[in-house]
Write a protein that holds these residues in place. Structure first.
Motif: not given
Length: 250
Positions: A6, A39, A54, A63
């Motif tokens: 990610i 995501s 990530c 995130s």
């Protein structure tokens, strides 16, 4: 083995893939996913991977919002451009991190922790958020800039907004003067008071005073105009609209 990346910067993601392959040559690598919304959609459609790399700062926010909405048992190794105070926070919480640009030795250490089951599979989001939030002592009161051969120190109170253009970060004053910064927009965001500056999107970090107009836009988004800014298409994603309104109403 399945690994998910990610990360909203393609260059960083591609470099990370190359480095991961050295440690997991037979792994199938998915991604890179570049936003919170993408995501969440991916996790809703796919089984959980064995390991996640990530980034903290994505195109549409932090995130951690992903893990508030999707329950995961997968170990996560975070990558970050945040300053050292945040790095210490990760170490305290025993969740590993990779500071950008990623050092091969740091990656090897993180992979070793994964292989020996030393990475937590659960995340205390509240603790992480509180540790990542800078204290008043970390807020910068001035920014050092260079203009030709001249070096200046710009008081934060004179800054209208920060912007990122083709991987270069700019500071613009209330008078409309524009200067190049050496730090990334993510690093700059961690250095200013969030009560005064808000990350509108991946390109703009604006002060309250710089906002000239706010308009409704398609797909539940908002469009913002900034004073002395030529860009008239500054959009706030649907996911960030609530936080933006709370910031305005603080």
């Amino acid at each position: 083995m399945n690994i998910l990346i990610i990360e909203d910067e393609n260059l960083a993601a591609n470099l990370l893939k190359t480095q991961i392959k050295k440690h997991f040559p037979n792994a199938e690598i998915f991604g890179n996913l570049d936003s919170i919304s993408n995501s969440i959609s991916w996790f809703q459609r796919n089984p959980q991977p064995d390991l996640i790399f990530c980034d903290i700062q994505l195109a549409d926010g932090i995130s951690f919002e992903i893990f508030e909405k999707v329950h995961l048992s997968t170990p996560i190794i975070f990558t970050t451009a945040f300053d050292q105070y945040a790095i210490k926070a990760f170490k305290v919480n025993a969740i590993d991190y990779l500071l950008k640009p990623i050092d091969p030795e740091d990656l090897a250490r993180a992979v070793d922790k994964y292989k020996t089951n030393q990475i937590r599979s659960t995340i205390d989001l509240a603790v992480l958020k509180s540790l990542l939030a800078p204290t008043n002592s970390t807020f910068k009161s001035r920014f050092l800039v260079k203009y030709g051969d001249k070096i200046q120190s710009i008081p934060t109170v004179e800054i209208s907004f920060f912007s990122s253009e083709e991987r270069v970060t700019f500071l613009q004053t209330k008078e409309g003067k524009k200067y190049v910064l050496e730090s990334t927009l993510e690093q700059t965001e961690a250095q200013v008071d969030p009560a005064i500056f808000f990350r509108l999107n991946r390109k703009y970090l604006s002060s309250m005073e710089a906002i000239d107009g706010i308009f409704s836009y398609s797909n539940s988004r908002l469009k913002v105009t900034l004073k002395k800014c030529a860009d008239q298409d500054i959009l706030i994603s649907r996911e960030k609209v609530g936080d933006f309104k709370n910031w305005l109403d603080r």
